[in-house]
Design a protein around this motif. Structure first.
Motif, short mmCIF file in Angstrom:
data_model
loop_
_atom_site.label_atom_id
_atom_site.label_comp_id
_atom_site.label_asym_id
_atom_site.label_seq_id
_atom_site.Cartn_x
_atom_site.Cartn_y
_atom_site.Cartn_z
N HIS A 1 -52.34 50.09 -11.32
CA HIS A 1 -53.32 49.03 -11.10
C HIS A 1 -54.15 49.24 -9.83
O HIS A 1 -55.07 48.47 -9.56
N ALA A 2 -53.81 50.25 -9.05
CA ALA A 2 -54.45 50.46 -7.74
C ALA A 2 -55.98 50.52 -7.82
O ALA A 2 -56.65 49.85 -7.02
N PRO A 3 -56.57 51.28 -8.74
CA PRO A 3 -58.04 51.35 -8.76
C PRO A 3 -58.71 49.98 -8.91
O PRO A 3 -59.73 49.70 -8.30
N ILE A 4 -58.12 49.13 -9.71
CA ILE A 4 -58.70 47.79 -9.93
C ILE A 4 -58.62 46.97 -8.64
O ILE A 4 -59.59 46.32 -8.23
N TRP A 5 -57.47 47.00 -7.99
CA TRP A 5 -57.31 46.23 -6.75
C TRP A 5 -58.19 46.78 -5.63
O TRP A 5 -58.77 46.00 -4.87
N LEU A 6 -58.30 48.09 -5.54
CA LEU A 6 -59.13 48.68 -4.49
C LEU A 6 -60.61 48.38 -4.73
O LEU A 6 -61.36 48.11 -3.79
N ALA A 7 -61.02 48.37 -6.00
CA ALA A 7 -62.41 48.02 -6.33
C ALA A 7 -62.67 46.56 -6.00
O ALA A 7 -63.74 46.20 -5.49
N GLU A 8 -61.69 45.72 -6.29
CA GLU A 8 -61.83 44.28 -5.98
C GLU A 8 -61.96 44.07 -4.47
O GLU A 8 -62.79 43.29 -4.01
N GLU A 9 -61.18 44.81 -3.72
CA GLU A 9 -61.26 44.72 -2.25
C GLU A 9 -62.66 45.12 -1.78
O GLU A 9 -63.27 44.43 -0.95
N GLU A 10 -63.16 46.22 -2.33
CA GLU A 10 -64.50 46.70 -1.95
C GLU A 10 -65.57 45.65 -2.27
O GLU A 10 -66.45 45.38 -1.45
N ASP A 11 -65.48 45.07 -3.46
CA ASP A 11 -66.45 44.04 -3.86
C ASP A 11 -66.41 42.85 -2.91
O ASP A 11 -67.45 42.32 -2.51
N LEU A 12 -65.20 42.41 -2.56
CA LEU A 12 -65.07 41.24 -1.69
C LEU A 12 -65.58 41.54 -0.28
O LEU A 12 -66.20 40.67 0.35
#
Ligand code: SF4
Length: 90
Positions: free
Chosen positions: A41-52
């Motif tokens: 799930h790391a890519p999804i969480w890291l992308a979410e962090e970047e977006d935020l």
């Protein structure tokens, strides 16, 4: 892994409606003990962090909305920090 007693998504429901089914729209995976986060799930969480992070830096954001974004970012970073720590320690 549905345990109604632990489900964060049930907290906003009236007492007589709790515990029947997960409420995806109110899902709080960073806080819920029912959620499972793995390295896949790391890519999804890291992308979410970047977006935020990007959203929090938008100058047009009203202060209350920015505060909400920063709170969400802090929640997401509880997960992403673990991914980064695992990566650094290998
Ligand atoms: S992981 Fe999300 S949908 Fe599932 S029980 Fe927790 S808050 Fe609800």
């Amino acid at each position: 892994m549905w345990d109604a007693e632990q489900a964060e998504c049930q907290n906003q429901l009236p007492l007589d409606q709790r515990g029947k089914a997960p409420l995806i729209g109110a899902c709080k995976p960073t806080r819920c003990r029912n959620s499972t986060v793995t390295r896949t799930h790391a890519p999804i969480w890291l992308a979410e962090e970047e977006d935020l992070i990007a959203m929090s830096q938008d100058r047009r954001l009203a202060p209350p909305r920015r505060e909400a974004v920063l709170i969400e970012l802090a929640d997401v970073q509880r997960i992403t920090r673990a991914f980064k720590y695992q990566k650094d320690s290998h």
